[in-house]
Structure formats: C-alpha cells, structure tokens
Design an enzyme around this catalytic site. Sequence first.
Site, PDB file in Angstrom:
ATOM      1  N   ARG A 134      -0.814 -40.389 -23.527  1.00 31.79           N
ATOM      2  CA  ARG A 134       0.313 -39.551 -23.105  1.00 31.79           C
ATOM      3  C   ARG A 134       1.111 -40.228 -22.000  1.00 31.79           C
ATOM      4  NH1 ARG A 134      -1.977 -35.198 -20.662  1.00 31.79           N
ATOM      5  NH2 ARG A 134      -4.059 -36.076 -20.928  1.00 31.79           N
TER       6      ARG A 134
ATOM      7  N   HIS B  56     -10.713 -32.133 -20.573  1.00 30.11           N
ATOM      8  CA  HIS B  56      -9.673 -33.124 -20.897  1.00 30.11           C
ATOM      9  C   HIS B  56      -8.850 -32.618 -22.072  1.00 30.11           C
ATOM     10  CE1 HIS B  56      -7.709 -36.915 -21.874  1.00 30.11           C
ATOM     11  NE2 HIS B  56      -8.178 -37.422 -20.752  1.00 30.11           N
TER      12      HIS B  56
END
Length: 662
Positions: free
Chosen positions: A273, A257
């Site tokens: 994000r 990740h």
Amino acid sequence: MKIIYTDVLVIGGGLAGLRIGIGAKRRGHDVIILSLVPPKRSHSSAAQGGMQASLGNVIKGQGDNEDVHFEDTVRGSDWGADQRVVRMFVNTAPKAVRELAAWGVPWSRVRKGDRDVIINGQKVTITERDEAHGLMAQRSFGGTNKWRTCYVSDGTGHAMLYTMSDQAIANEITVHERAEAIALIHDGGRCYGAIVRDLVTGQLSAYVAKATAIAAGGAGRLYRVTTNAVISEGIATAIALETGVAALGNMEAVQFHPTPIFPSGILLTEGARGDGGLLRDAAGHRFMPDYEPEKMELASRDVVSRRMEEHIAKGMGVKSRFGDHLWLDITLLGEHHIKHNLREVYEICHYFLGIDPVKEWVPVRPAQHYTMGGVRTDHTGESPTLKGLFSAGEAACWDLHGFNRLGGNSVAETVVAGMIVGEFISDFCENSRNDLNISTGLIQETLECEQVKIDVLINSNGTEDAAGLMAQMQQIMTAKVGIFRTGKGLAEAVQELQTLLRRSRNIGLRYRARGANPELVTAYRVQKMLKLALCVAYGAYTRTESRGAHYRDDFPRRNDADWLKRTLATWKSETDTLPSLAYERLEVMQMELPPGWRGYGAKDYRDHPDTARRVAEIAELKNRLNGADRFTLQQRLMPYEDLLPERFRGKNERIDEMMENT
C-alpha cells in the site's frame, strides 16, 4: 543437576536478542542466546516492508527529522506511549540503520533523476536529487507524514536477520538452539537466569546469569488467524508473568494488520500500500477514501483494519467458501515494480494463492499481527519490580508503541532497543553490586519444581486434550477479543478462558516420551498461553474506552480523563484464574506532545484535565524561546538525552541539515 553459568542470558534469537548479545559481548561479557530455532529462522525474518529512520534522503522524505518521527509515533500510539522512550528511539534509529549498512545490509538505494511512482492511485513523476544518489531509499508507510521506511525490496527482515546473525557469529556468541526457557530463576526480588528444556532430549538445565533478557517476540498464536510464526506463542513473556513479581504492560493492546492474504493469514507487507496499492470491495470500488479522505489506505493500521471490517459488515465484502474478504489491488504498480520491489508479495501470491498479482487482485482480510504489550520495563529495558530481568523488542512493553504501532517501527525497535538495552545490561553486569550471590538450593528448588510439572503431565491420567484446549482458546480470542470488542463479549471470553485454564490442569497425554514430544510441548505451553490470553481479555474488559487498537463498541470514545494510564498485569499465585491488574498513570504535564486529535475520524474524545494547562505551558515556552533551534526547544520541553547510553547520544546528519555530531 546441570548448571550453566554466563554473564548475560538472552532468551530469543531474533533481531532484538542478537543485537543485545552483540552489544554485551563487545563490552567484554560472556553471552548465551537461547533460541527455539536456528537464529536465521527466527520470526524477525518475516518483516517485509522496512525499518523507519528519519534520514530524509528521498525527495518525498525531505524535511523529515526526529521531531516529525516523534510526532508520528506518539499520535500513532494514541498517546499511550512513553514519550521519553519515543525520543530515545527516534534519535537512535538513524544510527541503527547506518550501523546495519556498515555491517552489510543491502538497503535499496536512491537513484538520481526522474522516476514514476503511484500516489493516491495516480502515476506521478518525482525527481530525486543528485546529492541523494546512492543513499538509502525510503518508502511511504501508514500513519507517517514523510517517506521514512528504509527497505531491502520487500525482504527487509530477512536481510537484516542474516546480517545480524553473521555479526553474532563473528563475535563468537554462543547460541543454544532448540532450547526453551520454561521458568525464571528468582528469589522474589532478583532474577538469576532460567530453567531451560532441551526440545530434543527433554533434559532440564539451569542457566544462571547476572542479567537475563527476554527478547522472544510476540504472542500472535493466542489467535486463530495470525501473521505470526508458529513459534510466536509468548512463552517467554508468560514465564515472566509466572514469577508473580514482573508485570506485563498493556496486554489488551493487540494490533491487526489490514492485508494478510485470505484465508491463510500470511502477511502481505504494508509496503504494497505504501508503494501505491489500493483496497477495493466486491464491486471493485476503492472504499478507503470514503472513510479516511486524507490518509486513505495509509491511515494507521488499527484504523484501516476497522474500516475494512466495517465495510464487510455493510455487505460489501467478496463472498467465498471461507467467508468474506476484500481485495488488494497492486496491478497499477506494474510488473517491473512488483517483481523487483515486492518480489516476496509476488511469490506469496503465486505459491499460496495460485494468482499473479501483476494481473489479478489479491484477497485480503485483517488478522492478528503484533503484540504491543509485553514485559513492562523502564527506559533501560529492565523490569522495575524484578532486578536483573530485562526485555526488548515485541516481548517488551518499553513503551514505544502505546496502543498502536506504526508500520516499520517494530523492526526498527528490535535493533534500536537491542542497541540501547545491550548497553544498559553491560552497565548492570559491570556494577559490583549486581554480582551473583545465589545458593545452589534455590537453583535446585526451581529446577525440581519444573521437573515435577513435566512429570505430572507425562504421568497424568487426565482427560483433557492440549491441542483441543489451544484451538478453543484461539477461537474465543478471535471471536470475542478481536478488532471490535464489547463488554458482553469480553465478559464471556474471560469466563470461558478461566474455564479452559482450570481444564488445562487436567491434561492427559497419549504419547509420554520425555524427549522430542510435540504433545507434551503443547500441554505445558497452553497452560502458559491461557494466562496470557486472560491478561489480554481481562485487561480489555476492564478498560472502558477505545484507544488505538483497543476498540470497544460500547465505549467508542478515547477517555483521557479516566484512562490515560498503562495497564499492569501480574499473576500472583499458580492457583489463580485471573491476573491482578494495576495502573500506571501517564503524566500529561511531562509530555512534549500533549494528547489531542490523532487525525482520523471525528474529534470525539474526552480530554485529560491537565491537557489544556500543558498546551498553554508549551505555547508560552515556544513564544519565550522564539528563534531558538529545534534542539534547544525540544530539550526545554522534555529532556531525554541523558537517558541514552553515552555512545548513542548526539545529532544525526541529513542532506538538508548537515552538522557535526556532538
């Protein structure tokens, strides 16, 4: 000898295991769920960002449907996924998210009218439709063409798990907590349950069942830094491997990740994000557009993680006493958004870093996050080689994700696969040909074998330290089987892990209690984890190409001609130090979406010899069916609906695509 009988034994008390149990119980079968911890403490609760389902409610999700979700998932998998399973999944996901809503999951909802969002670092005003008011909201996630991820602020897994656990309680499902399956009972052709150790008393019991399901999550703790919980060690996957009959699929496919906090590795959701957060380097420069100008921060996770590490390797990382890192900037989202839609992010930063993400950038660096590999199953969730053994969720290679999972597809998979596999398990139990016919001798023999292994560890005068072996394994995996891999490093990793496995057969304990004994638990677990680590490292060494999250510096091209196939690992003998590897071809001529360019980096891959022929065949079919609706076209390209349990077939409704379910 204590023997407990049930129709369905589920190993794992997270979302997938609970949903399997609920499905089987509603069909009238007795169910027992085994869990290392109380179910509400399962690692499913750590999922923050959301669950993908093509509802098309928000204006930025307009036009979304199963076809778009299917294509995103297949491209995200780098063509490693089973496309029929992907179709089953994308068709059922909207049904699953709506079922959860009916059960009480408080999904974040659409509010009509104008609202400000951050897109590509800029504040943009979008207008939500009046008719969408009150429907489930979706946010953007990496690798998707539409805003599809349903969420509960950033506590999605927590809300889903508590609701699912309450449903299990309402259905009066038996859950045995602090119980660990340490071996499967089988005769080489049929699985009959498991030998289970009580983590408090140390007592071994035999759980005998018509159907056994492994739904115990991933194996992140093979690595030194991981977003996974301390219970995510892959032990249930390992006991399937140790049968010598059940195979593990694609264990070399390990996802990293992009945005765990540095240095602890605690996850910050992709929703940060997706909602508009930016990645910056030591100079404050937003670097992702330099590498991926189209998707930028919202490229697939494997791509973003590699780009971050490449940028650090160029000397652009932020120096610290713990090593280099980069920055996640969510300050542009504003205080209200962060404290309401990203409140777990806010709290993690506050409590674990002592910073305020409303005003300060957050130190991040990629860490191990997800295991795409697992117990190889067919579309029903059953092992093709060990009858009566099923698997679902992260523990399984169903194979929805191929070599890279899209964010939001894993928490969706737990519920969707739980729904589907729960029905197939019920069908299995209702078939008289699958009635139990097992001798108590086999049960006794399996239990005594496991008791001997425990006794050997307790009474051994061995010189090896279990915790030390585990730390060395984790360091090897992190250093040599990580985001970037080379033949030399992988060969060294395989050799070093083999040495550790041999040494693990000479473990000595300082504390010899048979009950609650963490040292004993570490000792028998590390022996199993080393076998999993060797499946990952040896599979990666053998696969001489790059595909999805598996990236070889010495073989950077995807090679469909030689490697469009699934790795199958089995462990034939207890004395072996390497898994046996075999391969399962993916048939291009049966694919709805033939292999092509993913949309990242250079168009540099080696085509499969059947690809051009399948592309031409599909083009000809589309031309012949010009004017047909998308459902007719899809079914002609790759029929799948007959694979689904009957209750989950039929179409999904959307604002822009109203229809009757059939």
